[in-house]
Design a protein around this motif. Structure first.
Motif, PDB file in Angstrom:
ATOM      1  N   PRO A 117      -9.229  19.827   1.021  1.00 38.36           N
ATOM      2  CA  PRO A 117     -10.353  19.139   0.377  1.00 38.36           C
ATOM      3  C   PRO A 117     -10.100  18.905  -1.120  1.00 38.36           C
ATOM      4  N   GLY A 118     -10.419  17.687  -1.555  1.00 33.99           N
ATOM      5  CA  GLY A 118     -10.285  17.338  -2.963  1.00 33.99           C
ATOM      6  C   GLY A 118      -8.882  16.958  -3.420  1.00 33.99           C
ATOM      7  N   TYR A 119      -7.906  17.032  -2.538  1.00 32.54           N
ATOM      8  CA  TYR A 119      -6.524  16.717  -2.919  1.00 32.54           C
ATOM      9  C   TYR A 119      -6.420  15.242  -3.313  1.00 32.54           C
ATOM     10  N   GLU A 120      -5.699  14.977  -4.395  1.00 29.54           N
ATOM     11  CA  GLU A 120      -5.408  13.602  -4.792  1.00 29.54           C
ATOM     12  C   GLU A 120      -4.070  13.570  -5.500  1.00 29.54           C
ATOM     13  N   ARG A 121      -3.247  12.591  -5.123  1.00 33.66           N
ATOM     14  CA  ARG A 121      -1.951  12.432  -5.776  1.00 33.66           C
ATOM     15  C   ARG A 121      -1.540  10.975  -5.743  1.00 33.66           C
ATOM     16  N   ILE A 122      -1.090  10.505  -6.892  1.00 34.45           N
ATOM     17  CA  ILE A 122      -0.478   9.184  -6.973  1.00 34.45           C
ATOM     18  C   ILE A 122       1.025   9.422  -6.910  1.00 34.45           C
ATOM     19  N   SER A 123       1.678   8.776  -5.971  1.00 34.27           N
ATOM     20  CA  SER A 123       3.102   8.956  -5.759  1.00 34.27           C
ATOM     21  C   SER A 123       3.875   7.823  -6.414  1.00 34.27           C
ATOM     22  N   GLU A 124       4.915   8.182  -7.114  1.00 30.37           N
ATOM     23  CA  GLU A 124       5.800   7.179  -7.677  1.00 30.37           C
ATOM     24  C   GLU A 124       6.526   6.464  -6.542  1.00 30.37           C
ATOM     25  N   ALA A 125       7.015   5.283  -6.845  1.00 34.01           N
ATOM     26  CA  ALA A 125       7.759   4.512  -5.852  1.00 34.01           C
ATOM     27  C   ALA A 125       9.009   5.263  -5.412  1.00 34.01           C
ATOM     28  N   HIS A 126       9.270   5.221  -4.116  1.00 34.63           N
ATOM     29  CA  HIS A 126      10.498   5.780  -3.565  1.00 34.63           C
ATOM     30  C   HIS A 126      11.588   4.720  -3.673  1.00 34.63           C
ATOM     31  N   ILE A 143      -5.919   6.081   1.285  1.00 35.02           N
ATOM     32  CA  ILE A 143      -4.519   5.767   0.974  1.00 35.02           C
ATOM     33  C   ILE A 143      -4.509   4.610  -0.017  1.00 35.02           C
ATOM     34  N   LEU A 144      -3.791   4.789  -1.107  1.00 37.80           N
ATOM     35  CA  LEU A 144      -3.625   3.728  -2.101  1.00 37.80           C
ATOM     36  C   LEU A 144      -2.341   2.967  -1.800  1.00 37.80           C
ATOM     37  N   SER A 145      -2.462   1.664  -1.598  1.00 36.09           N
ATOM     38  CA  SER A 145      -1.277   0.811  -1.465  1.00 36.09           C
ATOM     39  C   SER A 145      -1.628  -0.566  -1.995  1.00 36.09           C
ATOM     40  N   ASP A 146      -0.658  -1.206  -2.622  1.00 35.91           N
ATOM     41  CA  ASP A 146      -0.859  -2.526  -3.218  1.00 35.91           C
ATOM     42  C   ASP A 146      -2.081  -2.555  -4.143  1.00 35.91           C
ATOM     43  N   GLY A 147      -2.299  -1.453  -4.856  1.00 34.66           N
ATOM     44  CA  GLY A 147      -3.378  -1.386  -5.842  1.00 34.66           C
ATOM     45  C   GLY A 147      -4.769  -1.218  -5.278  1.00 34.66           C
ATOM     46  N   GLN A 148      -4.892  -0.948  -3.988  1.00 38.89           N
ATOM     47  CA  GLN A 148      -6.199  -0.837  -3.345  1.00 38.89           C
ATOM     48  C   GLN A 148      -6.279   0.438  -2.514  1.00 38.89           C
ATOM     49  N   TRP A 149      -7.416   1.133  -2.598  1.00 39.77           N
ATOM     50  CA  TRP A 149      -7.641   2.319  -1.768  1.00 39.77           C
ATOM     51  C   TRP A 149      -8.152   1.866  -0.399  1.00 39.77           C
ATOM     52  N   HIS A 150      -7.533   2.387   0.662  1.00 35.86           N
ATOM     53  CA  HIS A 150      -7.927   2.097   2.040  1.00 35.86           C
ATOM     54  C   HIS A 150      -8.467   3.396   2.636  1.00 35.86           C
ATOM     55  N   ASN A 151      -9.704   3.359   3.136  1.00 37.99           N
ATOM     56  CA  ASN A 151     -10.313   4.551   3.716  1.00 37.99           C
ATOM     57  C   ASN A 151      -9.975   4.621   5.196  1.00 37.99           C
ATOM     58  N   THR A 165       4.239   2.133  -6.055  1.00 45.84           N
ATOM     59  CA  THR A 165       3.289   3.210  -6.325  1.00 45.84           C
ATOM     60  C   THR A 165       2.245   3.250  -5.208  1.00 45.84           C
ATOM     61  N   HIS A 166       1.955   4.437  -4.719  1.00 47.84           N
ATOM     62  CA  HIS A 166       0.966   4.614  -3.662  1.00 47.84           C
ATOM     63  C   HIS A 166       0.310   5.980  -3.850  1.00 47.84           C
ATOM     64  N   GLY A 167      -0.741   6.250  -3.086  1.00 47.67           N
ATOM     65  CA  GLY A 167      -1.430   7.514  -3.303  1.00 47.67           C
ATOM     66  C   GLY A 167      -2.193   8.000  -2.087  1.00 47.67           C
ATOM     67  N   TYR A 168      -2.605   9.250  -2.191  1.00 45.47           N
ATOM     68  CA  TYR A 168      -3.331   9.924  -1.119  1.00 45.47           C
ATOM     69  C   TYR A 168      -4.517  10.647  -1.752  1.00 45.47           C
ATOM     70  N   ARG A 169      -5.674  10.558  -1.115  1.00 44.95           N
ATOM     71  CA  ARG A 169      -6.868  11.209  -1.665  1.00 44.95           C
ATOM     72  C   ARG A 169      -7.752  11.679  -0.514  1.00 44.95           C
ATOM     73  N   ASN A 170      -8.108  12.956  -0.545  1.00 44.09           N
ATOM     74  CA  ASN A 170      -9.059  13.497   0.424  1.00 44.09           C
ATOM     75  C   ASN A 170     -10.376  13.720  -0.321  1.00 44.09           C
ATOM     76  N   PRO A 171     -11.317  12.775  -0.187  1.00 42.19           N
ATOM     77  CA  PRO A 171     -12.560  12.873  -0.949  1.00 42.19           C
ATOM     78  C   PRO A 171     -13.615  13.776  -0.299  1.00 42.19           C
ATOM     79  N   THR A 172     -13.256  14.430   0.793  1.00 41.66           N
ATOM     80  CA  THR A 172     -14.243  15.213   1.538  1.00 41.66           C
ATOM     81  C   THR A 172     -14.062  16.702   1.289  1.00 41.66           C
ATOM     82  N   ASP A 173     -14.949  17.485   1.896  1.00 38.96           N
ATOM     83  CA  ASP A 173     -14.828  18.941   1.782  1.00 38.96           C
ATOM     84  C   ASP A 173     -14.242  19.552   3.056  1.00 38.96           C
TER      85      ASP A 173
END
Length: 188
Positions: A117-126, A143-151, A165-173
């Motif tokens: 819960p609450g984890y968030e990370r922006i990942s640099e490009a591989h 999931i962040l991809s192409d500048g947009q968060w997808h739920n 650049t992409h990212g991962y976010r768990n907005p829940t508990d």
């Protein structure tokens, strides 16, 4: 089986030496400090997954290379259970189970990731050409991809370019569990 910290230390040192790199050059290529790399090689530090990604990308190897050795058998059926191989590297809110570590013959690694819960990370490009496919097994994950968060909701999947650049976010508990396939197309 080798302790995960010992495997990481030995693999980092071997990879670096095989590529003919000093700690200074490795630091330049990865963006991880020489001091941190030395601590990892001596088994004195447990880096976060974000740090492992920086090292893997800089050295041109898969993430799972540093987490677990490739299974020995290649021609037989292999059954693996995430509960027995799940690790919590660097204690940063992400647990990882390398269900099938990277093998050159296949060009991908298949992982179970658990986002606390609450984890968030922006990942640099591989490295160029890397693709990621993420399928949500339980929970909810952005999931962040192409500048947009997808739920993503349970049962949904997404494919995106891991070389941006992409990212991962768990907005829940509650924890979110995914299966992810990371394809590395340019490995010899």
């Amino acid at each position: 089986m080798l302790d995960p910290k010992d495997h990481l230390a030995a693999t980092l040192k071997l990879t670096r030496q095989t590529q003919g790199l000093s700690l200074d050059k490795t630091a330049e290529k990865t963006g991880v400090s020489k001091a941190m790399l030395g601590q990892i090689e001596r088994g004195e530090s447990s880096p976060t997954v974000a740090t492992l990604w920086k090292i893997a990308t800089g050295l041109g190897v898969s993430l799972s290379t540093f987490i677990e050795p490739v299974p020995e058998t290649k021609t037989q059926t292999i059954v693996r259970t995430a509960d027995t191989i799940r690790q919590h590297p660097g204690d940063d809110g992400l647990m990882i189970a390398p269900l099938f570590p990277f093998e050159q013959a296949f060009g991908f690694e298949f992982l179970e990731l658990t986002f606390l819960p609450g984890y968030e990370r922006i990942s640099e490009a591989h490295e160029p050409g890397v693709m990621e496919i993420v399928s949500l097994i339980t929970g909810q994950l952005d999931i962040l991809s192409d500048g947009q968060w997808h739920n993503l909701k349970q049962g949904q999947s997404i494919r995106f370019a891991g070389d941006r650049t992409h990212g991962y976010r768990n907005p829940t508990d509650a924890k979110a569990v995914v299966h992810t396939l990371i394809h590395y197309p340019h490995r010899p």
